[in-house]
Enzyme design. Sequence first.
Site, PDB file in Angstrom:
ATOM      1  N   HIS A 102       0.816  -1.223   0.000  1.00  0.00           N
ATOM      2  CA  HIS A 102       0.000   0.000   0.000  1.00  0.00           C
ATOM      3  C   HIS A 102       0.845   1.267   0.000  1.00  0.00           C
ATOM      4  O   HIS A 102       0.354   2.347  -0.306  1.00  0.00           O
ATOM      5  CB  HIS A 102      -0.921   0.006   1.231  1.00  0.00           C
TER       6      HIS A 102
ATOM      7  N   ASP B 256       3.538   9.609  -0.821  1.00  0.00           N
ATOM      8  CA  ASP B 256       2.353   8.867  -0.388  1.00  0.00           C
ATOM      9  C   ASP B 256       2.073   7.770  -1.418  1.00  0.00           C
ATOM     10  O   ASP B 256       2.121   8.046  -2.620  1.00  0.00           O
ATOM     11  CB  ASP B 256       1.145   9.830  -0.317  1.00  0.00           C
TER      12      ASP B 256
HETATM   13  P1  ADQ Z   1      -2.825   6.195   4.948  1.00  0.00           P
HETATM   14  O1  ADQ Z   1      -1.441   6.665   5.106  1.00  0.00           O
HETATM   15  O2  ADQ Z   1      -3.567   5.972   6.204  1.00  0.00           O
HETATM   16  O3  ADQ Z   1      -2.909   4.875   4.061  1.00  0.00           O
HETATM   17  P2  ADQ Z   1      -4.793   7.692   3.156  1.00  0.00           P
HETATM   18  O4  ADQ Z   1      -4.771   6.978   1.877  1.00  0.00           O
HETATM   19  O5  ADQ Z   1      -4.857   9.151   3.022  1.00  0.00           O
HETATM   20  O6  ADQ Z   1      -3.538   7.392   4.083  1.00  0.00           O
HETATM   21  O7  ADQ Z   1      -6.048   7.203   3.975  1.00  0.00           O
HETATM   22  C1  ADQ Z   1      -6.445   7.835   5.144  1.00  0.00           C
HETATM   23  C2  ADQ Z   1      -7.883   7.434   5.471  1.00  0.00           C
HETATM   24  O8  ADQ Z   1      -8.159   7.896   6.777  1.00  0.00           O
HETATM   25  C3  ADQ Z   1      -8.891   8.076   4.534  1.00  0.00           C
HETATM   26  O9  ADQ Z   1      -9.846   7.142   4.160  1.00  0.00           O
HETATM   27  C4  ADQ Z   1      -9.505   9.199   5.382  1.00  0.00           C
HETATM   28  O10 ADQ Z   1     -10.853   9.459   5.125  1.00  0.00           O
HETATM   29  C5  ADQ Z   1      -9.344   8.659   6.772  1.00  0.00           C
HETATM   30  N1  ADQ Z   1      -9.255   9.773   7.697  1.00  0.00           N
HETATM   31  C6  ADQ Z   1      -8.351  10.770   7.690  1.00  0.00           C
HETATM   32  N2  ADQ Z   1      -8.604  11.647   8.656  1.00  0.00           N
HETATM   33  C7  ADQ Z   1      -9.688  11.189   9.309  1.00  0.00           C
HETATM   34  C8  ADQ Z   1     -10.441  11.640  10.447  1.00  0.00           C
HETATM   35  N3  ADQ Z   1     -10.136  12.735  11.133  1.00  0.00           N
HETATM   36  N4  ADQ Z   1     -11.498  10.908  10.822  1.00  0.00           N
HETATM   37  C9  ADQ Z   1     -11.809   9.780  10.179  1.00  0.00           C
HETATM   38  N5  ADQ Z   1     -11.143   9.316   9.125  1.00  0.00           N
HETATM   39  C10 ADQ Z   1     -10.093   9.988   8.700  1.00  0.00           C
HETATM   40  C11 ADQ Z   1      -1.989   3.983   3.396  1.00  0.00           C
HETATM   41  C12 ADQ Z   1      -1.002   4.672   2.443  1.00  0.00           C
HETATM   42  C13 ADQ Z   1      -1.761   5.493   1.413  1.00  0.00           C
HETATM   43  C14 ADQ Z   1      -2.775   4.616   0.665  1.00  0.00           C
HETATM   44  C15 ADQ Z   1      -3.625   3.817   1.650  1.00  0.00           C
HETATM   45  C16 ADQ Z   1      -4.475   2.776   0.930  1.00  0.00           C
HETATM   46  O11 ADQ Z   1      -0.088   5.480   3.173  1.00  0.00           O
HETATM   47  O12 ADQ Z   1      -0.868   6.077   0.490  1.00  0.00           O
HETATM   48  O13 ADQ Z   1      -3.622   5.430  -0.105  1.00  0.00           O
HETATM   49  O14 ADQ Z   1      -2.808   3.126   2.596  1.00  0.00           O
HETATM   50  O15 ADQ Z   1      -3.704   1.923   0.151  1.00  0.00           O
END
Ligand code: ADQ
Length: 460
Positions: free
Chosen positions: A162, A370
């Site tokens: 991921h 990312d």
């Molecule tokens: P993450 O680094 O966790 O994931 P991201 O893809 O941005 O990053 O996902 C974050 C998730 O958390 C989103 O679904 C978002 O809605 C949720 N979120 C953020 N802030 C929130 C809040 N305050 N309350 C509730 N929910 C919140 C890792 C990798 C990424 C990749 C994903 C999936 O680092 O690059 O996109 O896995 O493969």
Amino acid sequence: MREQPLVVVANRLPVDETISETGTREWRRSPGGLVTALRPVLGGAGTTWVGWAGGTGPAPELPAIDGVTMRAVPLSDLEFEQYYEGFANATLWPLYHDAVEQPVFHRRWWEAYQTVNRRFAAAAAQAAPPGAIVWIQDYHLQLVPALLRELRPDLRIGFFMHIPFPPPELFKQLPRRAELLRGLLGADLVGFQNSGGVHNLLRLAERVLGLRVRHQEIESGDRVVRVGAFPISIDVAALEGIAMSPQVELRAEQIRADLGNPQRIMLGVDRLDYTKGIEHRLKAYRELLADGRVKVPDTVLVQVAVPSRERVGHYRLLRDKVEREVGGMNGEYGRLGVPAVHYLNRSFDQEELAALYRAADVMVVTPLRDGMNLVAKEYVAARVDHGGTLVLSEFAGAASELRQAYLVNPHDLDGMKDTLVRALDADPLDAARRMRAMRRNLRTHDVHAWARAYLAALQN
Ligand code: ADQ
């Protein structure tokens, strides 16, 4: 519909322990994350999920959730510290993200990483019926493909990373680089978010292990390992449904009113992680305020930062730095009752997030690196009204799909400031044209398409 049984192996089980009103312990499906992504493929022939349930000590017995059998893998306190916080999150995580923070190597962390990966492989071997498909997820479990193949050569084994997978120049710093690569190559198919990861693994297999590579295949002994790019996505239709609901629309209006009905609302939503570029974003905004190019209360920034990995040193430091910066900016540029930055350090449900997305004129997503970044995709999906503009880092995997976003290099402060101003001043017609184009792309590339494409390639 899938005919073979499926076993998903991920560091975390998709469950949270809650205490009910009567005081009994209950397990609930945890919101968001990987489980949402995998939901469409979890149905069909028997599915088991192997992972850690959170907490240390013996593994709990868990009920099936949504028809999926849950198999908990236990972790001790020391293993949590050395395998999870240590090797996974203080060695691999920073190194794989361009070493934006210094990776730390400790031999005892590596020992724990091997021990825990062996335990996950054994649990998967036990859970998998003959001929099953096993889909291993992410950087915590890179040794599991080869360990599992040793135990169960009858299985079809897939791995998906991921997070970014770094170029040889960085990866080769790892003292145990060959073992980590051999672990991955136990899979039949290794999937990455984009072609960068694919290319990097092919080069590493050649250079570190001396294997033959052609096209997107690696010859490993008498087997061929396939490597491919499968950009992950979100459940677009589900989020559109939420964003379109009258309650969310009303809530978005209420949020704007609560913020004093500013002309422009900028929004950041991130896990509080040093890869997300939160400090760079705050600095750009602070300079715009200092230059007078942006003014409070006409424009405000809402920064939502979910606490994350709080026991790891780097993360505590980051939280302190961000909070100090926000406090400083509010002291200098806020007005009575109107802070320059509204900072929310907690989690929200999907409705509230959708309302925030709908209330925001400019979504600012500026990671230094990312794998994908789902927040950017969520913002686009939530803008059912075709409103809003997206400022997106070139270093997020999502940038290769969301090409009509305002792309920025978060290291280039002047460039980022100019782009923020352009996004704030965007012509509504041009902004709507960009948003429509991104939404079209996202609709055909949703998470269902992702999961189907990966599993079809694995079964091929
Ligand atoms: P993450 O680094 O966790 O994931 P991201 O893809 O941005 O990053 O996902 C974050 C998730 O958390 C989103 O679904 C978002 O809605 C949720 N979120 C953020 N802030 C929130 C809040 N305050 N309350 C509730 N929910 C919140 C890792 C990798 C990424 C990749 C994903 C999936 O680092 O690059 O996109 O896995 O493969």
